[in-house]
Scaffold this motif. Structure first.
Motif, PDB file in Angstrom:
ATOM      1  N   LEU A  99      29.267   0.369  55.586  1.00 48.10           N
ATOM      2  CA  LEU A  99      30.248  -0.231  54.614  1.00 48.10           C
ATOM      3  C   LEU A  99      29.435  -1.366  53.599  1.00 48.10           C
ATOM      4  N   HIS A 100      28.545  -1.147  53.390  1.00 42.80           N
ATOM      5  CA  HIS A 100      27.804  -1.474  52.813  1.00 42.80           C
ATOM      6  C   HIS A 100      27.228  -0.948  51.569  1.00 42.80           C
ATOM      7  N   ASP A 101      26.441   0.328  52.020  1.00 38.66           N
ATOM      8  CA  ASP A 101      25.274   1.245  51.431  1.00 38.66           C
ATOM      9  C   ASP A 101      25.322   2.633  51.849  1.00 38.66           C
ATOM     10  N   LEU A 102      25.224   3.588  50.678  1.00 36.42           N
ATOM     11  CA  LEU A 102      26.061   4.827  51.356  1.00 36.42           C
ATOM     12  C   LEU A 102      24.359   5.564  50.396  1.00 36.42           C
ATOM     13  N   ARG A 103      23.134   6.234  50.309  1.00 36.52           N
ATOM     14  CA  ARG A 103      23.018   7.003  49.567  1.00 36.52           C
ATOM     15  C   ARG A 103      23.101   8.847  49.678  1.00 36.52           C
ATOM     16  N   VAL A 104      23.074   9.255  48.746  1.00 37.67           N
ATOM     17  CA  VAL A 104      24.073  10.543  47.345  1.00 37.67           C
ATOM     18  C   VAL A 104      22.315  10.970  46.920  1.00 37.67           C
ATOM     19  N   THR A 105      22.015  11.991  47.888  1.00 35.67           N
ATOM     20  CA  THR A 105      20.932  12.824  46.957  1.00 35.67           C
ATOM     21  C   THR A 105      21.748  14.111  46.562  1.00 35.67           C
ATOM     22  N   VAL A 106      20.308  14.598  45.766  1.00 36.12           N
ATOM     23  CA  VAL A 106      20.823  15.987  44.802  1.00 36.12           C
ATOM     24  C   VAL A 106      19.184  16.603  44.675  1.00 36.12           C
ATOM     25  N   ALA A 107      19.053  17.223  45.412  1.00 33.18           N
ATOM     26  CA  ALA A 107      17.868  18.615  45.152  1.00 33.18           C
ATOM     27  C   ALA A 107      17.725  19.105  44.280  1.00 33.18           C
ATOM     28  N   PRO A 108      16.195  19.273  43.810  1.00 38.13           N
ATOM     29  CA  PRO A 108      16.631  20.609  43.125  1.00 38.13           C
ATOM     30  C   PRO A 108      16.794  21.721  42.966  1.00 38.13           C
ATOM     31  N   ASN A 109      17.496  22.457  41.944  1.00 32.98           N
ATOM     32  CA  ASN A 109      18.443  23.874  42.066  1.00 32.98           C
ATOM     33  C   ASN A 109      18.833  23.799  40.576  1.00 32.98           C
ATOM     34  N   PRO A 110      18.765  25.316  40.537  1.00 29.84           N
ATOM     35  CA  PRO A 110      18.731  26.144  39.767  1.00 29.84           C
ATOM     36  C   PRO A 110      19.860  25.555  38.250  1.00 29.84           C
ATOM     37  N   TYR A 111      20.391  24.571  38.834  1.00 30.48           N
ATOM     38  CA  TYR A 111      21.807  24.329  37.617  1.00 30.48           C
ATOM     39  C   TYR A 111      21.034  22.798  36.458  1.00 30.48           C
ATOM     40  N   GLY A 112      20.131  22.768  37.213  1.00 30.58           N
ATOM     41  CA  GLY A 112      19.139  20.863  36.554  1.00 30.58           C
ATOM     42  C   GLY A 112      19.818  19.821  36.589  1.00 30.58           C
ATOM     43  N   ILE A 113      20.319  19.275  37.880  1.00 27.61           N
ATOM     44  CA  ILE A 113      20.705  17.943  37.850  1.00 27.61           C
ATOM     45  C   ILE A 113      19.857  18.015  39.807  1.00 27.61           C
ATOM     46  N   GLU A 114      19.152  16.246  39.056  1.00 27.41           N
ATOM     47  CA  GLU A 114      19.229  16.303  40.533  1.00 27.41           C
ATOM     48  C   GLU A 114      19.769  15.155  40.391  1.00 27.41           C
ATOM     49  N   ALA A 115      19.170  13.495  41.870  1.00 29.76           N
ATOM     50  CA  ALA A 115      19.997  12.740  41.812  1.00 29.76           C
ATOM     51  C   ALA A 115      18.497  12.467  43.197  1.00 29.76           C
ATOM     52  N   ASP A 116      18.877  11.022  43.266  1.00 29.26           N
ATOM     53  CA  ASP A 116      18.392   9.909  43.936  1.00 29.26           C
ATOM     54  C   ASP A 116      18.906   9.065  43.945  1.00 29.26           C
ATOM     55  N   VAL A 118      21.534   5.071  45.526  1.00 28.78           N
ATOM     56  CA  VAL A 118      22.479   4.074  46.352  1.00 28.78           C
ATOM     57  C   VAL A 118      23.728   3.708  46.259  1.00 28.78           C
ATOM     58  N   PHE A 119      24.525   3.431  46.482  1.00 29.47           N
ATOM     59  CA  PHE A 119      25.423   2.932  46.473  1.00 29.47           C
ATOM     60  C   PHE A 119      25.703   1.931  47.418  1.00 29.47           C
ATOM     61  N   HIS A 120      25.689   0.634  46.804  1.00 31.46           N
ATOM     62  CA  HIS A 120      25.455  -1.109  47.328  1.00 31.46           C
ATOM     63  C   HIS A 120      27.329  -1.607  47.244  1.00 31.46           C
ATOM     64  N   ALA A 121      27.157  -2.281  47.833  1.00 32.43           N
ATOM     65  CA  ALA A 121      28.660  -2.484  47.815  1.00 32.43           C
ATOM     66  C   ALA A 121      29.021  -3.516  46.940  1.00 32.43           C
ATOM     67  N   ARG A 122      29.763  -3.891  46.121  1.00 30.00           N
ATOM     68  CA  ARG A 122      29.746  -4.971  45.001  1.00 30.00           C
ATOM     69  C   ARG A 122      31.564  -5.853  45.852  1.00 30.00           C
ATOM     70  N   SER A 123      31.982  -5.268  47.048  1.00 32.53           N
ATOM     71  CA  SER A 123      33.451  -5.788  47.086  1.00 32.53           C
ATOM     72  C   SER A 123      33.942  -5.600  48.508  1.00 32.53           C
ATOM     73  N   LEU A 124      34.011  -6.176  49.380  1.00 28.32           N
ATOM     74  CA  LEU A 124      35.041  -5.892  50.826  1.00 28.32           C
ATOM     75  C   LEU A 124      35.637  -4.152  50.720  1.00 28.32           C
ATOM     76  N   PRO A 125      35.475  -3.631  51.647  1.00 33.32           N
ATOM     77  CA  PRO A 125      36.734  -1.883  51.528  1.00 33.32           C
ATOM     78  C   PRO A 125      38.051  -2.472  51.791  1.00 33.32           C
ATOM     79  N   VAL A 126      39.196  -1.721  51.029  1.00 28.35           N
ATOM     80  CA  VAL A 126      40.372  -2.161  51.239  1.00 28.35           C
ATOM     81  C   VAL A 126      40.713  -0.607  51.443  1.00 28.35           C
ATOM     82  N   GLU A 127      41.324  -1.396  52.491  1.00 28.05           N
ATOM     83  CA  GLU A 127      42.781   0.082  53.305  1.00 28.05           C
ATOM     84  C   GLU A 127      43.793   0.087  52.554  1.00 28.05           C
TER      85      GLU A 127
END
Length: 363
Positions: A99-116, A118-127
């Protein structure tokens, strides 16, 4: 059934192991969604990852808009028993602090997009209020969604061009939803529907320097609301959440079912209504994350372990062939200025906005 690492946690809801869900409905799913945008809104990205236990499939996609081109890398594979293994091809999601920090990664691949990232929460989660909708006497939607605003740190590379993200200025949102909703191919059973297909869907998570807001409305053809939610949030460290009644005024771009402009009203029970003007800048095509894509739709079998990519030139895409979009938007509420997306699908008739047929465009 099989014992997996998730079974070591005190989280069971049925007598079964975690790899087996409570229902045999083919459309049970469990899904992450993320988005993010640069401070000037010139760069936008979306991420999705889903598991479909009764279909035996898991899939994911990362899609980014740069200079009018929407690039996509996507992957799909057979779902194994370990539901905590949130990785498909080069794309992975890791919960660092729930509910605060999640990591998203995209490893090297043939389609030219990579990412590392971290999403940091600004707000409370909303159900959000529970989603439930019937088709005749059969439930076709029965699910829960949690939405949260945040900022992003890390890097994205597109064909060697690097973007460095700062959570103070690169904002976005995420959701996590699970339950039953139509995914993958159509269920072939039973009589065909008698009525023209209809779906009216609005969802707008917005970020301002000192506020976060969430608006969502779903309506039947006559304008009857079957789902709605409005929330006004103040960011951490003094995070608060205030529920609000919602309303909208939509103006559609001529010849399309995309927005020209919108006004959202959030009215808390105590306090003045907050009126938000929405200025769409460009569309993000949700088919880039698998929504409605004929081959790479959610939960569709494409192979044991497959990675693929594509791109869309946004200026060449036809609006009436891309009803499901997130329109990246500048937003204003009084003296406040912010950014966000207005996601919409307007399929079939909808009396309040003047649409009468399956795909008649705005005049």
């Amino acid at each position: 059934m099989a014992i997996t690492p998730a079974d070591d946690y005190l989280i069971h809801q049925t007598p079964c192991t975690i790899d087996r869900v409570f229902t045999s409905d083919r459309n049970f799913y469990d899904r992450y969604f993320f988005n993010g945008y640069s401070p000037d809104a010139s760069v936008y990205f979306g991420v999705a990852m889903g598991q479909y236990p009764n279909l035996g499939i898991t899939d994911a996609a990362f899609s980014i808009v740069v200079d009018g081109r929407q690039r996509v890398v996507r992957a799909s594979k057979r779902l194994g028993p370990d539901r905590m293994a949130a990785a498909v091809g080069p794309i992975a999601v890791e919960v660092l602090r729930p509910l605060h920090d999640l990591r998203v990664t995209v490893a090297p691949n043939p389609y030219g997009i990579e990412a590392d990232l971290v999403f940091h929460a600004r707000s409370l989660p909303v159900e959000e209020p529970h989603f439930f909708r019937m088709a005749g006497n059969v439930p076709v939607m029965d699910y829960t969604r949690m939405t949260q605003h945040g900022g992003w740190s890390g890097t994205i590379r597109v064909d060697g061009r690097e973007f460095t993200l700062d959570p103070a200025t690169w904002w976005g949102s995420r959701d996590h939803s699970w339950g039953i909703r139509p995914v993958g191919g159509r269920d072939p059973r039973g009589a065909p529907p008698k009525q023209v297909p209809q779906f009216f869907w609005n969802w707008a998570p917005l970020n301002f320097p000192d506020l976060c807001t969430l608006y969502t409305v779903s309506e039947s053809a006559d304008g009857t609301r079957w789902h709605q939610s409005g929330v006004i949030l103040t960011p951490y460290p003094d995070a608060t959440l205030t529920e609000a009644a919602v309303d909208y005024r939509l103006t559609f771009k001529s010849g399309t079912r995309w927005l020209q402009s919108a006004v959202i009203t959030l009215a808390p029970a105590n306090g003045e209504p907050l009126e938000i003007a929405v200025e769409p800048l460009y569309p993000f095509l949700m088919k880039g994350l698998g929504y409605g894509e004929p081959t790479w739709g959610h939960g569709m079998w494409v192979g044991e372990d497959v990675v693929d990519g594509t791109e869309y030139i946004l200026s060449q895409e036809q609006p009436l062939q891309n009803l499901h979009v997130q329109q990246v938007s500048r937003v204003r509420a009084g003296s406040r200025e912010g950014l966000g997306v207005f996601e919409l699908i307007v399929l079939g008739p909808h009396a309040p906005t003047g649409f009468k047929d399956l795909l008649d465009p705005a005049p």
